[in-house]
Write an enzyme that holds these catalytic residues in place. Structure first.
Site, short mmCIF file in Angstrom:
data_model
loop_
_atom_site.label_atom_id
_atom_site.label_comp_id
_atom_site.label_asym_id
_atom_site.label_seq_id
_atom_site.Cartn_x
_atom_site.Cartn_y
_atom_site.Cartn_z
CG ASP A 1 7.09 -2.47 -6.75
OD1 ASP A 1 6.73 -2.84 -7.88
OD2 ASP A 1 6.54 -1.52 -6.16
CE LYS B 1 4.20 -0.95 -8.52
NZ LYS B 1 4.58 0.00 -7.47
CB CYS C 1 3.74 -2.28 -4.06
SG CYS C 1 3.94 -0.48 -4.23
C1 VGL Z 1 6.23 0.95 -2.38
C2 VGL Z 1 6.24 2.71 -0.92
C3 VGL Z 1 6.36 3.61 -1.96
C4 VGL Z 1 6.18 -0.52 -2.60
C5 VGL Z 1 6.35 1.84 -3.44
O1 VGL Z 1 6.70 -1.02 -3.63
O2 VGL Z 1 5.64 -1.24 -1.72
N1 VGL Z 1 6.16 1.40 -1.13
N2 VGL Z 1 6.41 3.15 -3.21
#
Ligand code: VGL
Ligand code: ZN
Length: 199
Positions: A13, A99, A146
């Protein structure tokens, strides 16, 4: 630096919304870019798999405050926030896992996503197995969400897991969350290492 033959790199991410200026910015999230780039380039040079995971939410995603969830809107499909940080150069050979694309299901772990462009919805586990990967190196955002979820799933699925400590950054909604996340991963068998990349 040389990596073992059955290793793969997972970049979690590294997207605009998780970097400073984004809607769910991780403090200093962009500071990991040089470390991540070093690993991406090293793995690609050794022809080892490089996998990018990506939060990929619809506008009405269940994790958004408007739907009763904990987060501001982030990584909405077709927004600039969903794009990878522009500072990272992605090799054409990289794999991409999306995702959180179903409105009613959140997915912190890359293992809950699916391979982009795969007709038969291959999972990250399917992909790693088909590539004969037994060990994953993990970098990216956010340590306490994540990254933690992805590395923990990898351990549970039997992969050796190496987390690059200076290649991850956390949100720290509660102070110490990232530290606890890394300790938890170590307790479950992850190896924590520091990169040799100097800022
Ligand atoms: C994430 C919060 C909400 C992440 C993704 O990538 O860590 N954190 N969605
Ligand atoms: Zn999300």
């Amino acid at each position: 630096m040389s990596f073992p033959p059955h290793a793969a790199l997972i970049v979690v991410d590294l997207q605009n919304d998780f970097c400073p200026g984004g809607s769910l910015a991780v403090p200093d999230g962009d500071q990991i870019v040089p470390v991540v780039q070093h690993y991406v380039d090293s793995f690609a040079a050794q022809e080892l798999p490089v996998i990018f995971t990506r939060d990929f939410h619809p506008t009405n995603h269940v994790s958004f405050a408007s739907q009763g969830g904990p987060w501001p809107p982030h990584c909405v499909q077709e927004s600039t926030g969903v794009e990878y940080h522009p500072g990272i150069q992605i090799p054409p050979s990289a794999y991409h896992i999306i995702k959180g694309f179903q409105s009613d299901i959140d997915a912190y772990s890359g293992f809950e996503g699916q391979l982009r462009g795969s007709k038969d919805s291959l999972t990250l586990d399917n992909l790693l197995r088909s590539l004969q990967v037994s060990e994953v190196y993990v970098v990216g955002l956010a340590t306490d969400y994540c990254v933690h979820a992805t590395a923990l799933d990898a351990l549970k699925l039997g992969y050796r897991v190496v987390v690059v400590e200076d290649g991850v950054r956390g949100v720290n909604v509660n102070s110490g969350d990232s530290l606890r996340a890394l300790q938890d991963l170590r307790r479950h068998g992850a190896q924590l290492i520091a990169s040799t990349v100097r800022p």
